[in-house]
Design a protein around this motif. Structure first.
Motif, PDB file in Angstrom:
ATOM      1  N   VAL A 153      -7.922  11.372 -43.856  1.00 43.34           N
ATOM      2  CA  VAL A 153      -7.933  11.631 -45.297  1.00 43.34           C
ATOM      3  C   VAL A 153      -6.899  12.703 -45.647  1.00 43.34           C
ATOM      4  O   VAL A 153      -6.121  12.553 -46.598  1.00 43.34           O
ATOM      5  CB  VAL A 153      -9.351  12.048 -45.774  1.00 43.34           C
ATOM      6  N   CYS A 154      -6.863  13.775 -44.872  1.00 45.75           N
ATOM      7  CA  CYS A 154      -5.896  14.851 -45.146  1.00 45.75           C
ATOM      8  C   CYS A 154      -4.461  14.342 -45.045  1.00 45.75           C
ATOM      9  O   CYS A 154      -3.603  14.682 -45.868  1.00 45.75           O
ATOM     10  CB  CYS A 154      -6.096  16.024 -44.181  1.00 45.75           C
ATOM     11  N   ALA A 155      -4.199  13.516 -44.042  1.00 42.93           N
ATOM     12  CA  ALA A 155      -2.847  12.968 -43.867  1.00 42.93           C
ATOM     13  C   ALA A 155      -2.479  12.067 -45.046  1.00 42.93           C
ATOM     14  O   ALA A 155      -1.340  12.097 -45.536  1.00 42.93           O
ATOM     15  CB  ALA A 155      -2.771  12.187 -42.560  1.00 42.93           C
ATOM     16  N   ALA A 156      -3.449  11.290 -45.524  1.00 41.81           N
ATOM     17  CA  ALA A 156      -3.195  10.383 -46.652  1.00 41.81           C
ATOM     18  C   ALA A 156      -2.924  11.174 -47.931  1.00 41.81           C
ATOM     19  O   ALA A 156      -1.976  10.882 -48.671  1.00 41.81           O
ATOM     20  CB  ALA A 156      -4.383   9.442 -46.843  1.00 41.81           C
ATOM     21  N   VAL A 157      -3.737  12.192 -48.190  1.00 43.32           N
ATOM     22  CA  VAL A 157      -3.539  13.004 -49.398  1.00 43.32           C
ATOM     23  C   VAL A 157      -2.174  13.689 -49.326  1.00 43.32           C
ATOM     24  O   VAL A 157      -1.428  13.745 -50.308  1.00 43.32           O
ATOM     25  CB  VAL A 157      -4.661  14.062 -49.567  1.00 43.32           C
ATOM     26  N   SER A 158      -1.835  14.159 -48.152  1.00 45.92           N
ATOM     27  CA  SER A 158      -0.564  14.844 -47.976  1.00 45.92           C
ATOM     28  C   SER A 158       0.610  13.892 -48.227  1.00 45.92           C
ATOM     29  O   SER A 158       1.636  14.279 -48.812  1.00 45.92           O
ATOM     30  CB  SER A 158      -0.556  15.446 -46.571  1.00 45.92           C
ATOM     31  N   LYS A 159       0.454  12.645 -47.835  1.00 45.99           N
ATOM     32  CA  LYS A 159       1.492  11.639 -48.080  1.00 45.99           C
ATOM     33  C   LYS A 159       1.656  11.373 -49.588  1.00 45.99           C
ATOM     34  O   LYS A 159       2.778  11.229 -50.079  1.00 45.99           O
ATOM     35  CB  LYS A 159       1.109  10.346 -47.353  1.00 45.99           C
ATOM     36  N   VAL A 160       0.552  11.324 -50.300  1.00 48.09           N
ATOM     37  CA  VAL A 160       0.619  11.140 -51.755  1.00 48.09           C
ATOM     38  C   VAL A 160       1.385  12.306 -52.378  1.00 48.09           C
ATOM     39  O   VAL A 160       2.279  12.120 -53.210  1.00 48.09           O
ATOM     40  CB  VAL A 160      -0.801  11.038 -52.378  1.00 48.09           C
ATOM     41  N   GLU A 176     -17.321  19.304 -48.297  1.00 47.50           N
ATOM     42  CA  GLU A 176     -16.484  18.156 -47.924  1.00 47.50           C
ATOM     43  C   GLU A 176     -15.188  18.141 -48.733  1.00 47.50           C
ATOM     44  O   GLU A 176     -14.126  17.772 -48.213  1.00 47.50           O
ATOM     45  CB  GLU A 176     -17.244  16.839 -48.139  1.00 47.50           C
ATOM     46  N   LEU A 177     -15.297  18.529 -50.003  1.00 44.76           N
ATOM     47  CA  LEU A 177     -14.088  18.624 -50.832  1.00 44.76           C
ATOM     48  C   LEU A 177     -13.281  19.855 -50.437  1.00 44.76           C
ATOM     49  O   LEU A 177     -12.057  19.805 -50.323  1.00 44.76           O
ATOM     50  CB  LEU A 177     -14.474  18.708 -52.316  1.00 44.76           C
ATOM     51  N   GLY A 178     -14.002  20.951 -50.222  1.00 44.83           N
ATOM     52  CA  GLY A 178     -13.352  22.224 -49.895  1.00 44.83           C
ATOM     53  C   GLY A 178     -12.505  22.136 -48.634  1.00 44.83           C
ATOM     54  O   GLY A 178     -11.398  22.670 -48.583  1.00 44.83           O
ATOM     55  N   ARG A 179     -13.016  21.467 -47.623  1.00 42.90           N
ATOM     56  CA  ARG A 179     -12.248  21.353 -46.373  1.00 42.90           C
ATOM     57  C   ARG A 179     -10.942  20.593 -46.590  1.00 42.90           C
ATOM     58  O   ARG A 179      -9.918  20.923 -45.992  1.00 42.90           O
ATOM     59  CB  ARG A 179     -13.098  20.654 -45.300  1.00 42.90           C
ATOM     60  N   ILE A 180     -10.980  19.585 -47.454  1.00 39.97           N
ATOM     61  CA  ILE A 180      -9.753  18.823 -47.738  1.00 39.97           C
ATOM     62  C   ILE A 180      -8.775  19.674 -48.553  1.00 39.97           C
ATOM     63  O   ILE A 180      -7.585  19.738 -48.252  1.00 39.97           O
ATOM     64  CB  ILE A 180     -10.097  17.500 -48.463  1.00 39.97           C
ATOM     65  N   VAL A 181      -9.305  20.365 -49.573  1.00 38.29           N
ATOM     66  CA  VAL A 181      -8.462  21.246 -50.385  1.00 38.29           C
ATOM     67  C   VAL A 181      -7.766  22.261 -49.489  1.00 38.29           C
ATOM     68  O   VAL A 181      -6.553  22.492 -49.588  1.00 38.29           O
ATOM     69  CB  VAL A 181      -9.315  21.962 -51.468  1.00 38.29           C
ATOM     70  N   LYS A 182      -8.530  22.851 -48.561  1.00 37.36           N
ATOM     71  CA  LYS A 182      -7.982  23.917 -47.713  1.00 37.36           C
ATOM     72  C   LYS A 182      -6.973  23.384 -46.704  1.00 37.36           C
ATOM     73  O   LYS A 182      -5.982  24.058 -46.395  1.00 37.36           O
ATOM     74  CB  LYS A 182      -9.108  24.659 -46.995  1.00 37.36           C
ATOM     75  N   CYS A 183      -7.206  22.179 -46.181  1.00 36.24           N
ATOM     76  CA  CYS A 183      -6.289  21.674 -45.156  1.00 36.24           C
ATOM     77  C   CYS A 183      -4.916  21.378 -45.747  1.00 36.24           C
ATOM     78  O   CYS A 183      -3.923  21.332 -45.029  1.00 36.24           O
ATOM     79  CB  CYS A 183      -6.872  20.460 -44.432  1.00 36.24           C
ATOM     80  N   LEU A 184      -4.835  21.188 -47.066  1.00 37.20           N
ATOM     81  CA  LEU A 184      -3.555  20.837 -47.684  1.00 37.20           C
ATOM     82  C   LEU A 184      -2.760  22.048 -48.154  1.00 37.20           C
ATOM     83  O   LEU A 184      -1.536  22.038 -48.123  1.00 37.20           O
ATOM     84  CB  LEU A 184      -3.790  19.880 -48.848  1.00 37.20           C
ATOM     85  N   GLY A 185      -3.470  23.073 -48.602  1.00 40.78           N
ATOM     86  CA  GLY A 185      -2.788  24.279 -49.071  1.00 40.78           C
ATOM     87  C   GLY A 185      -1.740  24.002 -50.136  1.00 40.78           C
ATOM     88  O   GLY A 185      -0.641  24.535 -50.090  1.00 40.78           O
ATOM     89  N   ASP A 186      -2.078  23.133 -51.085  1.00 43.31           N
ATOM     90  CA  ASP A 186      -1.140  22.755 -52.150  1.00 43.31           C
ATOM     91  C   ASP A 186      -1.834  22.974 -53.491  1.00 43.31           C
ATOM     92  O   ASP A 186      -2.941  22.462 -53.704  1.00 43.31           O
ATOM     93  CB  ASP A 186      -0.760  21.270 -51.964  1.00 43.31           C
ATOM     94  N   ASP A 187      -1.189  23.723 -54.382  1.00 43.53           N
ATOM     95  CA  ASP A 187      -1.811  24.056 -55.673  1.00 43.53           C
ATOM     96  C   ASP A 187      -2.072  22.840 -56.554  1.00 43.53           C
ATOM     97  O   ASP A 187      -2.818  22.915 -57.524  1.00 43.53           O
ATOM     98  CB  ASP A 187      -0.921  25.033 -56.453  1.00 43.53           C
ATOM     99  N   ARG A 188      -1.438  21.722 -56.234  1.00 46.48           N
ATOM    100  CA  ARG A 188      -1.648  20.527 -57.057  1.00 46.48           C
ATOM    101  C   ARG A 188      -3.001  19.871 -56.791  1.00 46.48           C
ATOM    102  O   ARG A 188      -3.457  19.059 -57.574  1.00 46.48           O
ATOM    103  CB  ARG A 188      -0.544  19.494 -56.795  1.00 46.48           C
ATOM    104  N   VAL A 189      -3.629  20.215 -55.674  1.00 46.32           N
ATOM    105  CA  VAL A 189      -4.920  19.598 -55.334  1.00 46.32           C
ATOM    106  C   VAL A 189      -6.039  20.311 -56.086  1.00 46.32           C
ATOM    107  O   VAL A 189      -6.254  21.513 -55.895  1.00 46.32           O
ATOM    108  CB  VAL A 189      -5.176  19.627 -53.818  1.00 46.32           C
TER     109      VAL A 189
END
Ligand SMILES: [Zn+2]
Ligand SMILES: [Zn+2]
Length: 283
Positions: free
Chosen positions: A122-129, A157-170
């Motif tokens: 999921v993190c890799a997919a969000v990062s690709k977007v 579950e949302l927080g872990r994804i937000v944190k793994c990306l470290g992108d203000d757009r999320v």
């Protein structure tokens, strides 16, 4: 706090303006294309220009797109995953084109395999977007009601994804019905306070950019996604008074996604009910 609604875009972007104004919505959420189809809709430059002018004239912002329902960023089927990333990226670009704030979407489901098993994917997919998306558009994760292995039932579950990306757009959108069905008792003062504290700890309140305002046909913790008209469900009018009074929501746009009293979606009655509740909230 603006009271907005999800507005149908049958006929394109421009007829949606009239529908929004017709029910008294102050902000709007729309689909960029048909929610049950992968095929993307073409929006002409002229439609986009008229739409943006209308949003300004009637003060219908912020505008959010809602992602299509087919998206699953946890899919183990490579083709489905690619299509999901493509559909989201297309919507992110459409946001920039029509002046929308961002795309609110459901992450998808691990189909019983468990959250941890799909987390990296999921993190890799969000990062690709994000890689192919414009710089100022918000990729907004919506919390789920928790049915069928859906991702985002609990805030961590949302927080872990937000944190793994470290992108203000999320960013994150909270759906009141999903929150309630996931076991957060936002209808009570204590329950809401606890939920907000947990959200702030796990995700960060600065990431919260929108609320989906829906009453619930199912009880607390039922883990089913069943929206009800405002005041007719188990959150109830008093529950919404509680939610709208909370400081955490004071500056956010609310979008109705209710069935409507005629069964045609958000309507004047639901908008008026939420506005009446807002009117009672102490400033
Ligand atoms: Zn949604
Ligand atoms: Zn829902």
């Amino acid at each position: 706090m603006k009271i907005g609604a999800h507005i149908k875009t049958a006929g394109g972007l421009v007829p949606a303006l009239e529908r929004a104004v017709g029910i008294g919505a102050e902000a709007m959420q729309i689909f960029g294309s048909q929610p049950h189809m992968w095929r993307r809709r073409n929006h002409s430059d002229e439609d986009v220009a008229v739409f943006m002018e209308g949003v300004r004239e009637y003060d219908l912002g912020p505008v959010f797109l809602h992602g299509i329902y087919l998206i699953n960023l946890a899919a183990d089927d490579e083709a489905l995953l690619e299509k999901s990333i493509g559909a989201l990226t297309w919507d992110m670009k459409l946001c920039e084109r029509i002046g929308a704030q961002g795309v609110i979407f459901h992450l998808g489901s691990h189909k019983g395999g468990g959250y941890d098993a799909v987390f990296d994917r999921v993190c890799a997919a969000v990062s690709k977007v994000l890689e192919d998306s414009p710089p100022n558009v918000r990729l907004t994760l919506e919390n789920s009601a928790g049915s069928g292995g859906t991702i985002g039932r609990r805030f961590d579950e949302l927080g872990r994804i937000v944190k793994c990306l470290g992108d203000d757009r999320v960013c994150v959108c909270l759906d009141t019905q999903h929150t309630f069905a996931s076991g957060y008792d936002i209808a009570s003062r204590d329950g809401l306070e606890k939920a907000i504290e947990e959200f702030d700890r796990e995700v960060g309140l600065e990431r919260l950019v929108a609320v989906h305002a829906n009453d619930s046909k199912v009880e607390l913790g039922a883990n089913r996604d069943r929206h009800e008209n405002i005041g007719e469900g188990l959150i109830g009018t008093a529950g919404f008074e509680n939610v709208l009074s909370h400081q955490a929501f004071a500056e956010l746009p609310f979008y109705l996604e209710v069935p409507g009293f005629e069964g045609t979606g958000p309507d004047t009655e639901n908008v008026d009910r939420l506005k009446a509740i807002r009117g009672k909230v102490p400033a």
